[in-house]
Design an enzyme around this catalytic site. Structure first.
Site, short mmCIF file in Angstrom:
data_model
loop_
_atom_site.label_atom_id
_atom_site.label_comp_id
_atom_site.label_asym_id
_atom_site.label_seq_id
_atom_site.Cartn_x
_atom_site.Cartn_y
_atom_site.Cartn_z
N ARG A 171 0.85 -1.19 0.00
CA ARG A 171 0.00 0.00 0.00
C ARG A 171 0.88 1.24 0.00
O ARG A 171 0.64 2.21 -0.70
CB ARG A 171 -0.97 0.02 1.20
CG ARG A 171 -1.64 1.38 1.38
CD ARG A 171 -2.91 1.39 2.23
NE ARG A 171 -2.83 0.53 3.39
CZ ARG A 171 -2.05 0.72 4.46
NH1 ARG A 171 -1.25 1.77 4.54
NH2 ARG A 171 -2.07 -0.14 5.46
N TYR A 210 -16.79 16.93 -15.45
CA TYR A 210 -17.11 15.50 -15.54
C TYR A 210 -18.18 15.18 -14.48
O TYR A 210 -18.08 15.62 -13.32
CB TYR A 210 -15.83 14.70 -15.29
CG TYR A 210 -16.04 13.22 -15.15
CD1 TYR A 210 -16.40 12.45 -16.26
CD2 TYR A 210 -15.90 12.58 -13.93
CE1 TYR A 210 -16.60 11.09 -16.14
CE2 TYR A 210 -16.09 11.21 -13.81
CZ TYR A 210 -16.44 10.47 -14.92
OH TYR A 210 -16.64 9.13 -14.79
N ASP A 225 -7.78 18.97 -14.50
CA ASP A 225 -8.08 17.60 -14.94
C ASP A 225 -7.64 17.52 -16.41
O ASP A 225 -8.28 18.11 -17.28
CB ASP A 225 -9.58 17.32 -14.77
CG ASP A 225 -9.95 15.88 -15.16
OD1 ASP A 225 -9.23 15.27 -15.97
OD2 ASP A 225 -10.98 15.38 -14.64
N LYS A 242 -8.54 6.42 -19.32
CA LYS A 242 -8.87 6.95 -20.64
C LYS A 242 -7.64 6.88 -21.56
O LYS A 242 -7.16 5.81 -21.83
CB LYS A 242 -9.43 8.36 -20.48
CG LYS A 242 -10.46 8.48 -19.33
CD LYS A 242 -11.74 7.70 -19.57
CE LYS A 242 -12.64 7.61 -18.34
NZ LYS A 242 -13.02 8.87 -17.71
C1 LIG Z 1 -13.47 9.30 -16.41
C2 LIG Z 1 -13.11 10.64 -15.92
C3 LIG Z 1 -12.86 10.88 -14.56
C4 LIG Z 1 -13.02 9.82 -13.49
O1 LIG Z 1 -12.09 8.78 -13.63
P1 LIG Z 1 -12.40 7.25 -13.24
O2 LIG Z 1 -11.14 6.55 -13.63
O3 LIG Z 1 -13.61 6.81 -14.01
O4 LIG Z 1 -12.65 7.22 -11.77
C5 LIG Z 1 -12.48 12.16 -14.19
N1 LIG Z 1 -12.38 13.16 -15.09
C6 LIG Z 1 -12.62 12.96 -16.41
C7 LIG Z 1 -12.48 14.10 -17.36
C8 LIG Z 1 -13.00 11.70 -16.87
O5 LIG Z 1 -13.26 11.52 -18.17
#
Ligand SMILES: *Cc1c(COP(=O)(O)O)cnc(C)c1O
Length: 385
Positions: free
Chosen positions: A55, A108, A180, A205
């Site tokens: 961890r 998001y 982000d 992503k």
């Molecule tokens: C998918 C996404 C998230 C969240 O991420 P997870 O891996 O699904 O928890 C946050 N910000 C954006 C822009 C996203 O597309």
């Protein structure tokens, strides 16, 4: 597993080499998956390489974390079990009851839900602002503002925020700027060089890139905040497992070539859609008529693989387009090599219905993959009917 790829080499080279030092025991050129929870100590407290319990740290995760810091131009990278786990760890590190946050009006959906349904219960309030207008961000700030949150390009409306301008607002407010960077990826956009304090990723992503792993990351611009975040990562525990870390590290090696193709294909798709009689509006920052085009051209290498558009005939027509697509897979998420189509109002953004972040019912979102573009264009044309 330390290396010196962080600043010496170009992005493409860092993506492949940073953190990927050959295994000291065997010479394996790819970091092994250290599928292990604990480590033999050479006498009490005699740790090998600082590893004690997975961890706190695991060598495969360390390789990814070093790579993340190197490709985002930050001092510290941290890998989590999901993007939202990373966001949660960040917010619980930098906020306290009574604090205030500015969030974008097209965040998001899961980020908005985290603020509205979870963080707010702990005595943190937020204002929703159109972050594409730095003056609107400045107007939303108050003397309790600790974080300004930016997503650019945004999801699903592909809005563009001028990172350097909002960094100036954050600095004068004494707040941290969080960006982000999921939609752009560090190959297309480097928020830390524009003044961001922390970059957030859903590694699920473009970074993973193959729709086979869920993960998240934080990259801190300075070492001190990086250390605080690392403390909370261990204290709260939502770390990336070794296999997930390995998959993302593998994905990042091809990030530059994938992003180039995602952008090229998306530009062609956006152009075709602007000429299509059944499409009333195309949202893509690469189009000269997009309100954020100039800022995007300034702060991004190219415009990315996400395209949204509005369909004549309203919500039912938009849903029908999604249903008729064959090569574009109907599904949530984005950033994989395969093209996806979805209806944000009923799928990814259902959780923001009725809020300031509600999206139009006639909106369709595409994650344009790296297939042959002519096949993608043909599928969209038949789906539009
Ligand atoms: C998918 C996404 C998230 C969240 O991420 P997870 O891996 O699904 O928890 C946050 N910000 C954006 C822009 C996203 O597309």
């Amino acid at each position: 597993m330390s290396d010196d790829h962080s600043s010496l080499h170009s992005f493409e080279t860092r993506a492949i080499h940073a953190g990927n030092t050959a295994d000291p025991l065997t010479g394996a050129v790819v970091p092994p998956i250290y599928q292990v929870s604990t480590y033999k100590q050479d006498g009490v407290g005699g740790l090998r390489g600082g590893y004690e319990y997975s961890r706190s740290a695991n060598p495969t995760r360390t390789a990814l974390e070093e790579n993340l810091a190197a490709i985002e131009g930050g001092r510290r990278g941290l890998a989590f079990a999901s993007g939202l786990a990373a966001e949660d760890a960040l917010l619980r590190t930098v906020l306290h009851p009574g604090a205030h946050v500015v969030i974008p009006n097209d965040a998001y959906g899961g980020t908005f839900r985290l603020f509205a349904k979870v963080v707010q219960r702990w005595g943190v309030d937020f204002s929703v602002a159109d972050t594409s207008d730095p003056a609107a961000v400045r107007a939303a700030v108050n003397d309790r503002t600790k974080v300004i949150w930016v997503e650019t390009p945004s999801n699903p409306l592909l809005g563009i925020t001028d990172i350097a301008a909002v960094a100036g607002v954050a600095r004068s407010a004494g707040a941290k700027l969080v960006v982000d960077n999921t939609f752009a990826s560090p190959y297309l956009q480097q928020p830390i060089s524009l003044g961001a304090d922390v970059v957030v990723h859903s590694l699920t992503k473009y970074m993973g890139g193959h729709s086979d792993v869920v993960g998240g990351a934080l990259i801190a611009a300075d070492a001190e905040l990086g250390e605080e975040l690392a403390y909370h990562q261990n204290a709260m525990g939502a770390v990336a497992g070794p296999f997930d870390a390995w998959l993302v590290l593998r994905g990042i090696k091809t990030l530059p070539v994938r992003m180039d193709r995602h952008s090229e294909n998306a530009e062609r798709v956006a152009e075709m859609l602007t000429r299509h009689p059944k499409v009333t509006q195309v949202l893509y920052p690469g189009l000269p008529e997009h309100p954020g085009h100039e800022v995007a051209a300034k702060q991004m290498k190219s415009f990315g693989g996400m395209v949204s558009f509005r369909v004549a005939g309203g919500e039912e027509a938009a849903v029908a387009v999604c249903d008729r697509a064959k090569l574009f897979t109907l599904g949530e998420s984005l950033g994989g090599v395969e093209s996806l189509i979805e209806h944000p109002g009923r799928m990814t953004h259902a959780s923001v219905a009725g809020s300031a972040l509600e999206v139009p019912g006639d909106l369709v979102r595409l994650s344009v993959g790296i297939e042959a573009v002519d096949d993608l264009l043909a599928d969209l044309k038949q789906a539009l009917g």
